[in-house]
Design a protein around this motif. Structure first.
Motif, PDB file in Angstrom:
ATOM      1  N   ASN A 113      34.714  38.860  43.376  1.00  0.00           N
ATOM      2  CA  ASN A 113      35.079  39.469  44.653  1.00  0.00           C
ATOM      3  C   ASN A 113      36.296  40.380  44.414  1.00  0.00           C
ATOM      4  OD1 ASN A 113      37.042  38.506  47.408  1.00  0.00           O
ATOM      5  ND2 ASN A 113      35.301  39.876  47.568  1.00  0.00           N
ATOM      6  N   TYR A 183      37.308  32.899  57.400  1.00  0.00           N
ATOM      7  CA  TYR A 183      36.885  32.535  56.048  1.00  0.00           C
ATOM      8  C   TYR A 183      35.990  31.297  56.117  1.00  0.00           C
ATOM      9  CZ  TYR A 183      40.295  35.715  53.927  1.00  0.00           C
ATOM     10  OH  TYR A 183      40.995  36.830  53.540  1.00  0.00           O
ATOM     11  N   TRP A 263      27.649  42.973  48.834  1.00  0.00           N
ATOM     12  CA  TRP A 263      28.651  42.492  49.779  1.00  0.00           C
ATOM     13  C   TRP A 263      28.619  40.974  49.950  1.00  0.00           C
ATOM     14  CZ3 TRP A 263      32.427  45.305  52.283  1.00  0.00           C
ATOM     15  CH2 TRP A 263      32.341  46.694  52.196  1.00  0.00           C
ATOM     16  N   PHE A 264      27.505  40.354  49.587  1.00  0.00           N
ATOM     17  CA  PHE A 264      27.361  38.913  49.812  1.00  0.00           C
ATOM     18  C   PHE A 264      27.002  38.196  48.521  1.00  0.00           C
ATOM     19  CE2 PHE A 264      25.756  41.068  53.761  1.00  0.00           C
ATOM     20  CZ  PHE A 264      26.911  40.867  54.513  1.00  0.00           C
ATOM     21  N   GLU A 291      32.967  33.359  51.972  1.00  0.00           N
ATOM     22  CA  GLU A 291      32.490  34.603  52.566  1.00  0.00           C
ATOM     23  C   GLU A 291      33.216  34.777  53.883  1.00  0.00           C
ATOM     24  OE1 GLU A 291      28.274  35.927  51.158  1.00  0.00           O
ATOM     25  OE2 GLU A 291      28.040  33.946  52.070  1.00  0.00           O
ATOM     26  N   TYR A 295      33.551  41.010  56.867  1.00  0.00           N
ATOM     27  CA  TYR A 295      33.289  41.373  55.467  1.00  0.00           C
ATOM     28  C   TYR A 295      33.575  42.832  55.111  1.00  0.00           C
ATOM     29  CZ  TYR A 295      28.798  42.809  57.494  1.00  0.00           C
ATOM     30  OH  TYR A 295      27.834  43.377  58.273  1.00  0.00           O
ATOM     31  N   GLY A 299      34.633  42.220  51.301  1.00  0.00           N
ATOM     32  CA  GLY A 299      33.516  41.408  50.848  1.00  0.00           C
ATOM     33  C   GLY A 299      32.795  41.841  49.591  1.00  0.00           C
TER      34      GLY A 299
END
Length: 432
Positions: A113, A183, A263-264, A291, A295, A299
């Motif tokens: 991240n 979060y 992004w995830f 996550e 985001y 993210g």
């Protein structure tokens, strides 16, 4: 002992042995203008190249020693870094571990991240939506949103995407609410972004508070806001009809072949993903993956190797390897300093602090780019003002605030090494 990865910078083979075996009188080499022949000119070049190569080897060994020493002293588990000179990656390397327990090395291809560096992706998507005629930087955001956002202290003042992207909107993060409520850990899924934003900014919403706003008109105060960045990303989604991760994939990740970026967590290869660590007292412990609801503020998950392509695109006015991702004038606008002496937030010295579209000056106005910080994450993506030397660094370990200087110290060492590599390249070009 830190597990070292092979440096990807090319290095020529030292040639001193060849020079001396030929019995060349080096005193005569100094007077090449008078005694030059194709043979001794070639040997002079070999000698110069040998010397610069030896200096390179010495400096490369030195930068390794410096980084290893500092990360071991501070308790940093893993580092990935890249140096960009004149829009090309000339050096990238990993140090330490992506997984300390399994002794998996951290490499330039390790995924992590990148925290708030993600905002530069949101900024790029805003500018792409501008290019497509979907949004304007100076339109009232309420002309785009399905709910109305106003500062209760100045309800008639419009808020724009430019305000959101330069952190001058008057919309702020409320602490500790932001950390406690946005979060999500242990695989739990965050709230829907639009639902959260409506409840945060609209009176009567379950997260609404007057403390979500500053008592100043838009443009008057710079107050860094993650939730406002989330709102900017949400506007891109509303206006383009695509989730930000889908839009980013279409216009950033796919064109740059950033196949291991997203992004995830569900979008990246978790076998290549780094564990995160936190130093608590004198003990370094694993940190939980998370996550976030907002985001668009932080993210993105990617590697040093792949982020370098995006960074080069930004530094090169929206173009990478001959492929244009964003119109030049819009890429320039994204990086343009938005604050001027006659149009700037109060208490801002534009010689030391300025802002682009989710892009900013750092280190007292001497660098441009973005940094990132979260639990178990510290990241840098910075260039000098001339865009000649860029440095990307990932740290998979967070330290106490009093130890922040360790991160900046390692960055400065890599920047100095980048300046050395730039000088080395100039010498090679001169020799050739």
């Amino acid at each position: 002992m830190i597990d070292m990865k092979k440096t990807l910078l090319f290095m020529a083979i030292p040639m001193l042995g060849i020079v001396f075996s030929c019995g060349i009188n080096t005193k005569n080499i100094k007077n090449t203008k008078q005694t030059a022949t194709p043979y001794n000119t070639q040997m002079q070049s070999a000698l110069l190249k040998s010397k610069t190569d030896q200096v390179l080897i010495k400096n490369n060994s030195s930068i390794d020693s410096i980084i290893e020493s500092r990360m071991n002293s501070a308790g940093i588990v893993g580092i990935g870094a890249a140096i960009i000179i004149n829009k090309k990656v000339v050096w990238e390397k990993g140090y330490g571990y992506a997984d300390r327990e399994k002794e998996i090395p951290f490499t330039p291809f390790t995924i992590m991240n990148i925290a708030s560096i993600s905002k530069t992706f949101t900024g790029f998507c805003i500018m792409k939506a501008v290019e497509q005629g979907k949004v304007s930087l100076d339109e009232d955001i309420n002309n785009y949103l399905p709910f109305k956002v106003t500062n209760p202290n100045f309800p008639k003042e419009k808020i724009t995407l430019r305000h959101l992207a330069t952190h001058t909107s008057g919309l702020v993060d409320r602490y500790p609410f932001y950390m406690d409520s946005t979060y999500f850990y242990d695989g739990k899924k965050p709230e829907d972004l639009g639902y959260f934003l409506k409840n945060y900014y609209v009176k009567g919403g379950k997260y609404y508070s007057k403390d979500n706003f500053v008592n100043a008109k838009p443009g008057k105060i710079r107050d860094y806001s993650n939730i406002a960045a989330g709102l900017a990303g949400y506007i891109v989604e509303i206006r383009t009809g695509k989730k930000l991760n889908v839009y980013s994939k279409q216009f950033i990740f796919n064109p740059l072949k950033m196949k291991n970026s997203g992004w995830f967590l569900s979008e990246v290869d978790m076998d290549k993903y780094s564990k995160s660590y936190q130093k608590k007292g004198e003990v370094v412990v694993p940190a939980k993956l998370f996550e976030g609801t907002t985001y668009p503020d932080g993210g993105v998950r990617t590697s040093v190797n792949q982020l370098s392509r995006f960074f080069i695109t930004l530094l090169n006015d929206g173009e990478y390897n001959g492929k244009r991702l964003l119109k030049k004038e819009l890429a320039e606008e994204m990086l343009r300093f938005q604050y001027t002496e006659t149009n700037k937030p109060d208490s801002i010295d534009i010689k030391k602090m300025n802002s682009g579209i989710f892009w900013a000056t750092k280190l007292g106005g001497t660098r441009i780019g973005h940094n990132g910080s979260d639990a178990g994450v510290r990241t840098f993506m910075l260039s000098d003002l001339n865009r000649k030397i860029g440095v990307i660094i990932f740290f998979n370990t967070s330290l106490a605030e009093k130890d922040e200087n360790v991160f900046f110290g390692i960055y400065e060492e890599l920047y100095k090494y980048g300046k050395f590599l730039e000088t080395k390249k100039l010498l090679i070009d001169k020799e050739n």
